[in-house]
Structure formats: structure tokens, C-alpha cells
Design a protein around this motif. Sequence first.
Motif, PDB file in Angstrom:
ATOM      1  N   HIS A 498       1.080  -1.453   0.139  1.00  0.00           N
ATOM      2  CA  HIS A 498       0.322   0.070   0.354  1.00  0.00           C
ATOM      3  C   HIS A 498       1.184   1.679   0.527  1.00  0.00           C
ATOM      4  O   HIS A 498       1.480   1.369   1.281  1.00  0.00           O
ATOM      5  N   VAL A 505       2.844   0.645   3.083  1.00  0.00           N
ATOM      6  CA  VAL A 505       2.806  -0.531   4.362  1.00  0.00           C
ATOM      7  C   VAL A 505       2.601  -2.027   3.097  1.00  0.00           C
ATOM      8  O   VAL A 505       2.200  -1.999   2.945  1.00  0.00           O
ATOM      9  N   LYS A 506       2.819  -2.996   4.058  1.00  0.00           N
ATOM     10  CA  LYS A 506       2.626  -4.376   2.954  1.00  0.00           C
ATOM     11  C   LYS A 506       1.402  -4.873   3.379  1.00  0.00           C
ATOM     12  O   LYS A 506       1.247  -4.637   4.925  1.00  0.00           O
ATOM     13  N   CYS A 507       0.616  -5.463   2.796  1.00  0.00           N
ATOM     14  CA  CYS A 507      -0.714  -5.466   2.696  1.00  0.00           C
ATOM     15  C   CYS A 507      -1.394  -6.370   1.669  1.00  0.00           C
ATOM     16  O   CYS A 507      -0.228  -7.057   0.930  1.00  0.00           O
ATOM     17  N   HIS A 520      -3.062  -4.136   6.514  1.00  0.00           N
ATOM     18  CA  HIS A 520      -2.258  -4.213   6.784  1.00  0.00           C
ATOM     19  C   HIS A 520      -1.476  -5.385   7.692  1.00  0.00           C
ATOM     20  O   HIS A 520      -1.881  -5.593   8.655  1.00  0.00           O
ATOM     21  N   GLU A 521      -0.342  -5.253   7.515  1.00  0.00           N
ATOM     22  CA  GLU A 521       0.604  -6.616   7.832  1.00  0.00           C
ATOM     23  C   GLU A 521       0.699  -5.796   8.929  1.00  0.00           C
ATOM     24  O   GLU A 521       2.116  -5.143   9.079  1.00  0.00           O
ATOM     25  N   GLU A 525       5.353  -4.822   8.596  1.00  0.00           N
ATOM     26  CA  GLU A 525       4.928  -4.667   7.644  1.00  0.00           C
ATOM     27  C   GLU A 525       5.200  -3.232   6.711  1.00  0.00           C
ATOM     28  O   GLU A 525       4.144  -2.809   5.535  1.00  0.00           O
ATOM     29  N   THR A 526       6.263  -2.540   6.988  1.00  0.00           N
ATOM     30  CA  THR A 526       6.837  -1.283   6.107  1.00  0.00           C
ATOM     31  C   THR A 526       7.766  -2.297   5.056  1.00  0.00           C
ATOM     32  O   THR A 526       8.460  -2.064   6.003  1.00  0.00           O
ATOM     33  N   LYS A 537       3.981   3.495  12.516  1.00  0.00           N
ATOM     34  CA  LYS A 537       3.151   2.015  13.005  1.00  0.00           C
ATOM     35  C   LYS A 537       1.524   3.033  13.323  1.00  0.00           C
ATOM     36  O   LYS A 537       0.420   2.264  12.677  1.00  0.00           O
ATOM     37  N   CYS A 540      -1.136   4.034  11.250  1.00  0.00           N
ATOM     38  CA  CYS A 540      -1.304   2.916   9.755  1.00  0.00           C
ATOM     39  C   CYS A 540      -2.333   2.642  10.645  1.00  0.00           C
ATOM     40  O   CYS A 540      -2.438   1.099  11.658  1.00  0.00           O
TER      41      CYS A 540
END
Length: 1445
Positions: A498, A505-507, A520-521, A525-526, A537, A540
Motif C-alpha cells: 500500500h 505498508v505491506k498489505c 496491513h500486515e 509491515e513497512t 506504526k 497506520c
Amino acid sequence: MSSSKLLLPILQSCLRIIMPSMGIIRSEAVVIVSSGNTPSTTNLLCLVTEELHKSLDSAISSLTFSVSRDVFMSAVSSLRCAIAHHQGLDDSKAVRLCSELVVAIQKGMRRRYLLETAPTSFSDFDDSATIPGQSDSANEADSQAVENIIVGGALPKNDVDFVSYQPNISQALASPMGWAHYKGLGAALRKCDGQDEQQETPEKEAQMIISNINSFIDEWDKLQKQDKTEFVDLFSSDNFDDQVSISGAGGEEPTIATEAITRFVDAQSVLTRQHQYLAFGYLAQRRRGRTSFAEKLSWKTWMDFAETKSSNDLWEHAISEGGRDSSSRIATMPLFPAFPRFIPSYLDHSPASLSMDINEKLSMSVKIVDITKTEVSDEMLKLFEEDDAAISDIDEEEIPEVFTEEDADLHFGKRSSALSEGPSVISEVGETHEEGASEASAAELTAQHDLQLAIGGTLLCTASSFSFPPDSSSLNSMGDAMRFGGGALEEYYSSCLHVRPNVSVKCKVLITESHLIIEHEEEGETENQPDIDDKSKSACPLSLRWNISEASHIYLRRFRLRDSALEIFFIPSAGTTTGGSAFFAGSRSLFIDFGPGSWGNTRRDDAANAIMKRAPMQTVKQWPDRSGHFLHEELKKLMHAWTIGAISNFDYLMSLNILSGRSFNDICQYPVMPWVISNYTSADLDLTDETNFRDLSKPMGALNEERLAELLDRFQTFDDQIIPPFMYGSHYSTSAGVVIHFLLRMHPFSSLHRQLQSGHFDVADRLFSSVQRTWEMCTGRSAAEVKELTPEFYMNPAFLRNSNCFKLGTSQDGEVLGDVILPPWAEDSPEKFVEIMRLALESDVCSKMLPDWIDLIFGYKQQGKASIEAQNVFFYLTYYGSVDVAGIEDEGLRTATELQIAHFGQCPMQLFYRPHTKRRFSKSRHRQTLSELYCMKSAPLIVKNVSPFVDAPLSYWTHLGAPPPGPHAPLISIRLALTDRCLAVDSRGVFHFFRWAWKADMESSSRESESTNDDVSPELEEVNVFADKGCFVAQREWFSFRNIPQLPFATEMQHVAVGVSNTLFANRSLLLVVSDGDGEGALAMQLVDPIKGEIRGEAIVPSVHAGRVTCIDMDPIGTAAGQGGVGGELAIIGSADGSATLWRFISSHYWPLRPRLRMAGHGGQKIVAVAVSSSLGICVSVSPGLCCVFDIGNGSMIRKFQVPSETSSSQHFDEVLEDDVVETVFADTSAMSVSVQGFLILVCSIRLIRDKKIVRAISSLELFSVDGLHLGSRLLEEDRGVPQKLVPTIDGRAVFVCAGGSASLHLVSSIQPLLTMDEWRLSNDPTPANKLSQCCIHDLDFGPTVARPVVAAVGCSDGSLRLHALKGISKWSEEHQKNSMTSTVGNILNVPAQTVKNAFGGVSSFGSNFLGSAKEIGKEAFSVVKDESNQRGTIGSFLFRGKRK
């Protein structure tokens, strides 16, 4: 007790808001309570004290001991401050009430201490008695464990009272004060027990109690001030780590058992797993969501009720999310101050992050393409030659002057065929194919299947449910999404990114039947940011959801020069309530990257097809299999519109940026705009002098001849076997060097800048501090400075002002950096600077040179041999196609390459392969907008004397008076609808219907147009605004009806609040009318047919507000506003209770029964005016003392400001005594306006008060920016009274003020604020003998559409309607007459055509029926034509007279 725990988040939030108000409420404050027909008054402080007593007593007695103790301490601390405050004001009654509350809660806390410290057994904490068979030592251990809970120790594992929180978060839930801080509190309370009987009054008793526990209160206040994590931990995922697994069995199966026992054990195992999921999964998520909502609601409510200065000073300013409709200034958003201190690796420019031998490794892995040697294919050249010929041969008579809602949505493609032409996506594994596409090979399907097994493990669901089966944790997380209206999960994509300006952010991407969900994971996550700060964090949200039906545009995007991303835009008021760059900002757009390699491209295309198939047909869609055709058609349409002047230069450049893949969400691909002005030293600036403009035919690096000679020498002598030669080692648009550099005074760019500098700002001499200095650097000898500009230079002045008071340091010259130093011609005003920059961009000088700059950035000079000739060659990694990033198999090498791409910048997608066409300057083209009619392209620097209203001949207007007898109610709201209709509403709620037409003398009009010369700039010619010859034909429509069409509620005491939509509903035939429903807060909605004069639908929503609806404003969205997405109307409703609500109307069949947003902030004052702007994404509400600006995405307050202090001056009045008071308030009128240029126009009333009576009042127009900065004012003539309506032009450059007997036109500009340009007077006598009988204007409208205003209509106070013709009405009338004739003939022939179809339906009876059907056709055609001619009426016979031969 259990219910009290569930209400704990709401209770704590409410107490946090109400308790501090005890020191604000005075004892004289009363509340009016309506009981039947006899209203009564109640003391407000007594009422609040009574409710607090009940709530605090319940909380202290029912909640767990540690929580009740905290509640007690918080209440006593607030009451101590309240007592001290009231004592300072000598408010003895308030002091007594607060003291009584202190005594009451002290007694409750003392009783709780006695109960908790008394000898207890296990049964005191459990509903059962002492456990039989358990030893005394075991019972004693249980009792000690319970006491450990009481004193604030750790919670026992799986405690049922805290089932919704995880066991490992006890520290996060612990009391703010530990047991050591509370040591001795019980003794102090017992000491109070012995002294309370000695006190005579509650005041003394409360003073004694506070003195005994004063040390504990001081410690509490100290810890509260030190605790800064309360707000930023709202979305933190650290406190809620992995959920408890629900897949384990409740116990092992016995080795030997009967079948019945086996089934029982299986059932018990299933129930155990379900219980674990409810306890640690579902309930935890629900409670966490409610807690987060309550926390955010508390801060939002506090901001609504806090003082203006304190609330505005607390929040930092952030540039809000840009979008497709960012055609003007962007409103800034507030953000809670929280800066993470880390350097993200994707922005780290240290040598360690980018290996020096990356190019050598890259050359060994993939092929590097020299873009200077690329050639365009002959087929593409032939295609563009045809387009150029089509543009050059274009006939202006065949092109509509403007693009209306139906036929010329300038920026977008066709609507009707988008859904039917879309590919049919089947969401099965290995079967996601488009029609006509080749099937995948068996090996590819096998590999894909293996990949699915590797990602998801065992297939736990059917193959038709997911594109890639998720794991069990994702399945569990979808429980809430399915319950929240998302429907069944149909598409799933993991390992996505994302992309946002502040942090990527990983999602996971989940697509349901109607919604798009981003999860979002929580761990890692980033992307490439392992050391990210916890505060980043916490900002988010873990999950975001968008309604696919609200999508307006869906574009394919590149991410780091690979085709793997997708960007989606949503209509105004849609999107998510969180997820933007600022804390209170929503998100109206979404940028997702689906991963590297060909796998990411395939997944992007599959997701795009799935989303586009579910999106409405009005959504603009760039289908993956027709992406090239989509871009070609869009560019062709855009180029045609810009060539004939239908869209501005700014809109055209923004459209090219969007189509080329530039995005506000990705700062590595931020939209790019040109330097236009070259003179930043003069005090005056002439926009007609070409020497003040930059040469747009050259790139920035080629403007300095000496620097260019050095660069060309390096380019020609550059000899490297790996890296192709280049001229510029830097780029004109980079994330750190351009975007963050220019926007560092606004969040999130200030935070990103500090991350790059280890938590601090860079050296002051390297920061952006002066426009002139930056221009000189970019045009000097430095080879690294070739910057272009960002769109904010032409639309948002907030980035030039240090509103956040950042300490940027001191330069070597001793200059303290603050606001950006502006050129002398800007007069130290960021608003003037941005406006002059915008005027220069729209000038004729710039329009002539702009195609050359487009060729450099988006056109044929970007690559190939033409780029060498234009000195426009950059480093090879900035070009798409120079390296196949997706084909790099080595993950480390691919990551390093992408980081280098992000560092060096990225060129936009090449859109043109031939020289861009020039803009035409044709005098014969009819004016399209009011701004062009008044020659506002160069205003306010150059103001021409053009007065279409003052100097209009008598034939240009007509007056439709009210029928006798009188008096008649004034027409307070009017709307021009369709092509020849007008709907009006009077103050009594009665609808009036009018019909008009223009009888044009085309011969005289054509002679006027033939006498003009072509190819002359419109700014250099004398405008003939009265070239149209003809006259009006208009009448008041009288329909036969049983019931008078009127509003559901109206009163003669005051004008009813009413709003008429700009959008036509129900197949473009009905108008939506919103009004006051019953005078007590209800809202009425009606659908009115302006042709038949009847009400087709009606609904009333009761109790929307607690007070009368006072004002209404409406604004179109989607296709109704000329943009993509579902069309409709936004309506904001203001009420006497001090709140406003936002409603959205899209369908004529389904009306909303509750508002989308509810906004406060006026402290209960009556709202007198409201306005909403879908293009800016804001709505505004005004009370007599305050103006509040809100975001229409989530209702959060952006800014609030009061009446400007400089207007309260006695100079406005002739005779002012010593004791007279001059005050200024916002006028009690619904007249206000929001300009799309980023300005607010309000009406103020300057009052002279003598002996507490208003002796005299003067109205003034006040100009504000969207940030609340006062820019100027203009006094109105005293005899005009208070304005009734403010009507802005479509481009926001001017505003019409309806006041008294005239409607004056004022320029909306920070250079010459509210300059009067024209005036439409109802009477030529400016001072009539009897002012009470003067006819006044109440409302004004332009038609038939706001984009093509050829007629103006005003509603008057005597019930009459006046029409006024504008330039171009003759040509429009001729076009409309042709269209109406075609439509009439089509309707006439429809009946006999159906007869032919029925007659020849059977082949066997063809011969026998042919003769009879021919006679029948003739009879029906004759009868229909006869009926049509009889139904024309007065206007029809007049229009068609003389046409028959």
C-alpha cells in the motif's frame, strides 16, 4: 458488572470530555426543557453534577478496583481545578455544587476501599462458594491472586473478565499510577472519615478532603502530563500481537472409545475452538475497534468544543491527499504532532545502501537499453499523423463550445460502453482469462497451482473463492469483513504494498462482491523500513475498506518503472474515514503495488479486471487489455479540448500527469509542473511581456549556456561500455531533491525530511527558503540543480508559510528561516504569489510555448534522437524500458536497482510521439464561461471594462411579473432546468414553473460574427458581448392540479430553508428539492417534475436535528459534476441546534434516511449559513461568531476562525459617541460561497450599538482562504441591506452578490479582493422614493448548464422572474431548435415504425397485410403530426412560425 466493563471505553471517553467542563460551566447557565407546550428552564450545572454523580458512583462501585481508583483520581483532580476556577470568579453556587460532588465520590471510594480490603474468600469474586475439596492453602492462594489484581498487579491467564484482551498486554492496560503511587491513599480516606463530621459546610468538607489527598492528586496530574502515548497509540498494533490460535483441539482423543464418545469429543473440540475464537479473536477485535473509535471521537469532540486559537495551534498542518479533481487549491489537514525518528532505507542516500558496482552487476544480469537510440514504429507514426490531421482539420462549428454532462466529460472516456466492453473475469484458479485471450499452458497452470500450495498450504476452500488461497489467519480475519457488509470473499492477493506519501505498508488485498479491503500486515509491515518508529506504526490503521461502487477512476500504474501497480480514485465523500497522510484525514484514493516480476504484473491485471467488473458503468476504467487504446482516446479528446480553449493549461497539465502515471500517493512519481516566470526581482510583473517568461522549449539544464556547454562536452566524451551517455546526473522530479525539498513545511514531507537527516532538519542554507534563490540555483552553473516545480506552486499557498512554527535554523548570513521569501511582486503574500503564478500559467504567452515543454516531458523529445537535439537526456535508470526490472531474478539486485530508480527519479510515461499541436486563438469562437465573458484570464492584473449587464440593451432581458392580485411571496430559490424550464420556490413553499425560449435573428448575428477577424488573441481584442440579436419568449406555466405543488412545511414568520439540486434525477427529468420538514428538525425530500409541474415523490425524515433547519446548500458530484463515478448531489444541512449534517443523494429510487456525517463545533450557536464544495473536498458552516471548515470524507474539522478583528472599526460610521460599541459578527443570512480557487466569501454585519441597541448596521463581504486567513473585505451600499445569496462562477474567479435591487459581480482574488466588475440592476433608479417597495433579488442562477451559461435568471421579492441573455445564446438556440426538431420527428415516427414491425412480424401474412398497414401508417402519422402541432402552445407556434412553406 459485566455490562459496565463492556461500556468502559465509552464511559472513560465521556468522563474525559465532561469532567474538564465543570470549570467552564457557570452557575447562571440554564437549559430550556420542552415538556409538551410548556417549556421550562433547568440549571445546567446542577443537571451535569447530578448526572456525573450517578455515573461516577456507578463506575466506582461496579468497575474493577484499579479502574475505579483511576476514575476517582481523575474526577477529584478535575474538580479541584474547577473549584479553584469558580472561587476566582466568586461563583459560590458553583463552588458548592462541585464540593458536594467531591464529598459524594469520596464516600463512594471509601466504601470501595473498605469492601476490597476486608477479609474476603474466593466467593467474593466468584458466584460460587468456596470450592469443595480444595485445601485452605489453595483458597488462600486464590485470595492472594485476587488481591494482586486489586492492587494493580498482573492479570491471571485467560481471565474471564478481560477476555477481549490478550494476556501479554497487561502492562498496556495497567493503571497510569502503580501501587507505589497509591500507597497511603486508603489511610487518607479513613482520615477523612473522622474529620467530615466536624465540618459545617460542604465547601469546608471538600477542602479538607482535597488537603488530605492533595499529594496523590499532584502525582496524578504529573503523570498525566508526562503520558504522551495515549493519543498516538490509537491504531498501534504492538499492544495486540498475534491472536490466540483457534485451530488446536480441546484435548487428545482416547485411543479406545466407542463411536458415541468419539463424536462427543469431536463436538467438544469444535466448541472449544469456537470459544477460543470468540474470546481471543472476534471479541478482541470488536473491543479494540470500539476503543479506537472512542479515543478518536474524544479528540475530535474536544477539538469541536475547544477554543479557536488553542485547537488551531495544537495541530500541525499537512497537505491533504491530492486526486483527479485537484483543479485548484487543496485544503490543508490537521495532524497530531508525532515525528518518527528513522531513516527509511528506500530514501537512504548513503554509499552503503547503493553499491557502486550495481550497474556492472546489472549489465551482467539484464540488457541495458540506450533510450537515445530508440525509434518509433511506422505504424505508430501513421496513427499519430492521422490524429494531427484530424486536429488541424477540425471544424469549430462541429465541436460543441463546452462539454456538458452528457457529451463531453473532457477528461474521461466513454461511459456507456465501459461495462459492456469489460472483460468477463472468472475468479477461478488458473481460469482468470479474458474473452479472446489464449489459454495458459499446462506447465503454467501447474506452476501456478504449486505456487498457491506454497503460499496457502492446504486448500481450505473451494478454488472459485480465492485467486490465491489465504492461510488460516487470513480466513479468521475475514470474519469481521463479512459481517460488515463486504459480502463473501471472492479475490485475495497477498504480499502487496500500500503506497502512501508518508509510509508504504505491506498489505493483503481482499475483494468481495461490493468492497475492496486492505489488511496491513502486523509484522514487518513497512517495506524496507525495519527500524520504523512505533508512532509511525500507530498512525497506520490495520484494515481499510472502500466501496467499489463509489470508484470514479481506475488507472493502471507503474511502480519503480515496472507495470505492477493500480490506482483507484473515489467520488467526493467516499473512501475511508482514516488512512490519509494526516491523522484526521480520510483517503479518497488508493495506490497498490502487486509485487515484482511478471507475477506482479499478472496479479495486477487480474485484480484490475475484478475491480473494474464490479465498478459502476460511470467509472473511468483503464482495462488492462485495452490500455493503449484508452490512453490514445483520452489524449485525443484532451488535446482537442485544450486546442480550442475548452480547458485551462493547469487542468490540461494535471490531466497529462495523471494519464502518464504521476500520482500524489507516490512521492517518487509526484506530478511535475514547469517553471513559467523568470522574473523574481521586479516589484511589478507584466504578464504580456515575453521577457518575464522562461523559455519553455528548453529543459531547465539548458537555460544556462555555460552549464550546457560543459554538460554537452561530458555527454560527447562519455565512454562507458555499460552505462549509456547522459547529460544530467540529477532529475527534474525526485522525491528528496524536489518534492520533500519544496514541501518540507507541511506534513508528511517535514517528517520525511527529518527522517533523512537523522531526526533533524538539514543545514539552513540547503533548505528551501527563497523562490528567487532557488530559481538562480536552477539556472546557474550547478549541474545538479535542474528542478521543475510541483503543482502546489499553482494551487496551494500553504506550503510557503511556516504554519507549524518549525525551527528551521539560521543561515550563514544570520537569517532565521521561517516563511519562504517571496518575490517583490508577491508583496510577501503566499496567496498573491500562487495566484500570479497561476495567471502566468494561463496567459497567452505561456499557452504559445507550453506545447514545447510538453514535448520535453511527455512527448517525442523525451527519448530517441530528438532528446539529444533538445539537450534532454537524463540518467538511463530514469527511463521506462531502459532496464527490465521485472526480469531481474536476483532479488537483492532487483531491490538495489529499484532503490536507485527511486533515488534518481523517474520520467513520466511517454504520451506523444509527434510534435504537440498549438493552441488556437480564434475570435469567432463563442465565449463559454462567465470568466471568459469578462476577460478574467488576466484579471486582476489587467481589468477590462466589460459590462454585459449594465450596458445590456432592452431586448436582452424580459420580466415575468406575478399575476394579480398581490401581494406575492418572494421567490427565494430558482433553478434553470433542462433547456427551456425554470423552477422557483417562494417563501411560502409554493412551486412556480416557467418556460422560456430565445427567438434569434440569425442573419444579424452571422453578420456580426463575419465582421470579426480570426487568429487574434482574445486578450487583445475588443469583446462584443451584444452580438446576439433576438428577443425572449417566456411565460409562466399554469397546470391543472388537485393539490398545489408546495413544500411540506412553510411558515409566514420566516423564510423556509430550501435547496434545489443542480442534478436531474430519474432519467434526467426530475429535480431534487430538500427543505425544512416540520420546523423542529425534520428534513423533507421531494422530486419535482419541471415539465409537468407536479411532485413525483416525497419523504420526510423526522428528528434529524434538535432545532429548526436554517440553511441548505447542494453541490453535484460524479458525472453530474463533469467527472467520473456515479453522479448525484451532496447536501449540507445547517440547524439552529448548532450542528450540521452532510447527506448524499445518488439514486432517485433509494433515498438516505440518515446523514453520512454530523458536524459540530459552534458551541450550540445557531448555524446561519452552510456551503459544500466537492472539488475541494470541504464543507463550511457559519454561526454568528465562528466559521468552521470540515472534511467531507470523515467530518473532521480542518480549521475554525472568528470574525476578522480589523473590521470592527468606528471609521465605518459618521457619528460615534464615547460609550458606543462597534462589533462585527457573521451576518444572519444564508449567503456564503466557496470558490474552487480555494477562497471563502462570507458576509459580515458591522453594528453600531448604543445603549444596548443596534443603532446602525452595515454589511460587508469578507474574503478568506481555506486555512482561515483573512485576505480582504468590501463594504456594500447601506441601502442594499444584507445579501440574500452569493453565487460563484464555475471556475471560482468571481462571485455574484444578490443584495437589494441588484446583483453585483465581484472578483475573487487576493490581489484585488472583491473588486466590483459589473452589476445587474432591476431598476435604473438607484435610490427609489419608497425603499420599502423596492424590488429585491433573492436568488440567481445561470443556464441551461453552469458550463455554458447563455441565460441568467433572478427571483425577485415581488414574486416575479427576470431573464437576461448572455453572449452565445443565438447559436445555442439554433442548436437546441435542431435537436428538438430531431427528437420530435423521432417520436412521431416511432409509432408507425412499431406498426411496421408488427405488420411484417409474420412472413406468411406479408402480402395480405401490406396494403392495410400502409393505410394505417398514413393515418397514424397524420394524426400524430396534427396532435403535435396542436400541443405546441404559444411558444411552439411562435418558434415554428414562418418555417412552413
